[in-house]
Design an enzyme around this catalytic site. Sequence first.
Site, mmCIF file in Angstrom:
data_model
loop_
_atom_site.group_PDB
_atom_site.id
_atom_site.type_symbol
_atom_site.label_atom_id
_atom_site.label_comp_id
_atom_site.label_asym_id
_atom_site.label_seq_id
_atom_site.Cartn_x
_atom_site.Cartn_y
_atom_site.Cartn_z
ATOM 1 C CE LYS A 39 24.880 110.872 120.013
ATOM 2 N NZ LYS A 39 24.718 109.458 119.911
ATOM 3 N NE ARG A 139 26.180 104.530 124.939
ATOM 4 C CZ ARG A 139 25.195 105.156 124.373
ATOM 5 N NH1 ARG A 139 24.787 104.730 123.295
ATOM 6 N NH2 ARG A 139 25.203 106.629 125.207
ATOM 7 C CG HIS A 170 22.434 107.825 127.870
ATOM 8 N ND1 HIS A 170 21.710 108.918 127.346
ATOM 9 C CD2 HIS A 170 22.396 107.064 126.878
ATOM 10 C CE1 HIS A 170 21.287 109.007 126.394
ATOM 11 N NE2 HIS A 170 21.600 107.641 125.774
ATOM 12 N NE ARG A 223 23.784 113.347 127.643
ATOM 13 C CZ ARG A 223 23.466 112.706 129.024
ATOM 14 N NH1 ARG A 223 23.786 113.380 129.947
ATOM 15 N NH2 ARG A 223 22.860 111.511 129.235
ATOM 16 C CE1 TYR A 268 20.559 96.662 90.528
ATOM 17 C CE2 TYR A 268 21.162 95.070 88.853
ATOM 18 C CZ TYR A 268 21.308 96.228 89.418
ATOM 19 O OH TYR A 268 22.297 97.060 89.082
ATOM 20 C CB CYS A 314 18.934 99.986 92.054
ATOM 21 S SG CYS A 314 17.686 99.288 91.088
ATOM 22 C CG MET A 315 24.576 102.010 94.785
ATOM 23 S SD MET A 315 26.007 101.491 94.029
ATOM 24 C CE MET A 315 26.471 99.927 94.463
ATOM 25 C CG ASP A 316 23.605 104.601 91.893
ATOM 26 O OD1 ASP A 316 23.860 103.845 91.226
ATOM 27 O OD2 ASP A 316 24.143 104.709 93.250
HETATM 28 C C1 PMH Z 1 25.011 110.141 126.016
HETATM 29 C C2 PMH Z 1 23.810 110.563 125.366
HETATM 30 N N1 PMH Z 1 23.229 111.807 125.491
HETATM 31 C C3 PMH Z 1 22.205 112.193 124.891
HETATM 32 C C4 PMH Z 1 21.707 111.819 123.676
HETATM 33 C C5 PMH Z 1 20.781 112.382 122.987
HETATM 34 O O1 PMH Z 1 19.496 111.253 122.898
HETATM 35 P P1 PMH Z 1 18.463 111.980 122.263
HETATM 36 O O2 PMH Z 1 18.870 112.096 120.726
HETATM 37 O O3 PMH Z 1 17.322 110.726 122.421
HETATM 38 O O4 PMH Z 1 17.749 113.327 122.841
HETATM 39 C C6 PMH Z 1 22.584 110.488 123.310
HETATM 40 C C7 PMH Z 1 21.908 110.130 122.033
HETATM 41 N N2 PMH Z 1 22.781 108.647 121.489
HETATM 42 C C8 PMH Z 1 21.937 107.728 120.879
HETATM 43 C C9 PMH Z 1 20.593 107.960 120.139
HETATM 44 O O5 PMH Z 1 20.209 106.731 119.514
HETATM 45 N N3 PMH Z 1 21.436 105.921 119.793
HETATM 46 C C10 PMH Z 1 22.235 106.382 120.601
HETATM 47 O O6 PMH Z 1 23.488 106.087 121.083
HETATM 48 C C11 PMH Z 1 23.592 110.101 123.973
HETATM 49 O O7 PMH Z 1 24.280 108.893 123.532
#
Ligand code: PMH
Length: 377
Positions: A39, A139, A170, A223, A268, A314-316
């Site tokens: 992700k 969450r 999680h 995961r 700046y 700065c921005m860039d």
């Molecule tokens: C539900 C869930 N599973 C697995 C992972 C993977 O975790 P890892 O990268 O530590 O292996 C995440 C990462 N989520 C997030 C990592 O940092 N902020 C988060 O919301 C997650 O939200």
Amino acid sequence: QTSYLRPTYLEIDQQAIYDNVHHERERLPQSSQLFAVVKADAYGHGLVPVARVCRAAGASGFCVATLDEALVLREAQIVEPILVLGVTSVTTAAIAASQHISLTVADRDWLAAAAQTLAGKNNLPPLALHLAADTGMGRIGFTEPAELQKAAAFVLDHPETFVFEGVFTHFATADQTDLTHFQQQQAKFKQMLAVLPEKPRYIHCANSATSLWHAELAMNMIRFGIALYGLNPSGTVIPAPYPLKPALALYSELVFVKEIHAGDTVGYGATYTAPATEWLGTIPIGYADGWLRRMSGMAVLIEGQRCPIVGRVCMDQIMVKMPAKFPVGSKVTLIGRDGADEITIQEVATYAQTIHYEIACGLDNRLPRHYLPFDPD
Ligand SMILES: Cc1ncc(COP(=O)(O)O)c(CNc2conc2O)c1O
């Protein structure tokens, strides 16, 4: 994109990613699958290229945060299972079903609404669902065993619409040394699994920290996120049980060099005043690239020497103080090794008072990504 028009770019070491995934794959029991968490554009490393390397290294599926990310993978001919970890709008359930993308269920209302939305759409494959159990992350997800049980029963009662594919939780503190909360979550998850009418294909709870330091909880699938990018989930708190190979480097080059004198100000707000004659270099990277304003004062490497950012980011562009007149075109290392020295993304995160996840994910798409090849052994 791998445009070479800009001297500022991310270099992604695909061999490092391959090795990180392959090592964990070999370490896992055969009964447990490795889903790569890709992700946020693969934590800034590039969604599609990273997914392809992870697949080559033994990942059997992927986790993303949004349906859009899952669809990008499908468009790139990634046919393996994909789980969207967050809550997806019910109005898009049919799209997920049609693309064989698995969704997360966090409450009963969503289920009822999804069943209604999908009812009558007989041309669709059933939608694969993973039930989220909130055992203490606070969450999303079911918090009571009876709730989870009813949700599972509802899914199983609608076999033409849903597939009960998974259940997961999680951990909030898997990357900490104090195990109190972690063990409470583990016990709660066990309690919730016990009331399920039947076990789905994927029962999973492990993020990288859990996989590294609580390997007995691999269950049917892990995961695997931050560690596949070669980064320690705990930052510097707990040593990794095996070497992780950081995959990301960030380079640029000097585009302007000048001598400044005592009393001259920089940037700046004119916040930096030269105390004496100094060499100054300007580098084309700024907060629009994710190189935060908080990074003022942190060093970059040029010819193996640490050169601090002076004045505001700065921005860039940023300006650095140099020990000598390094020529225009000199390579600048913002994350990575230069000679005997190295600036790690961990060091950058610590300086910016955040974590490396946020630095990596914050590297903007304006930065071209150059991919070093990998050799699937
Ligand atoms: C539900 C869930 N599973 C697995 C992972 C993977 O975790 P890892 O990268 O530590 O292996 C995440 C990462 N989520 C997030 C990592 O940092 N902020 C988060 O919301 C997650 O939200």
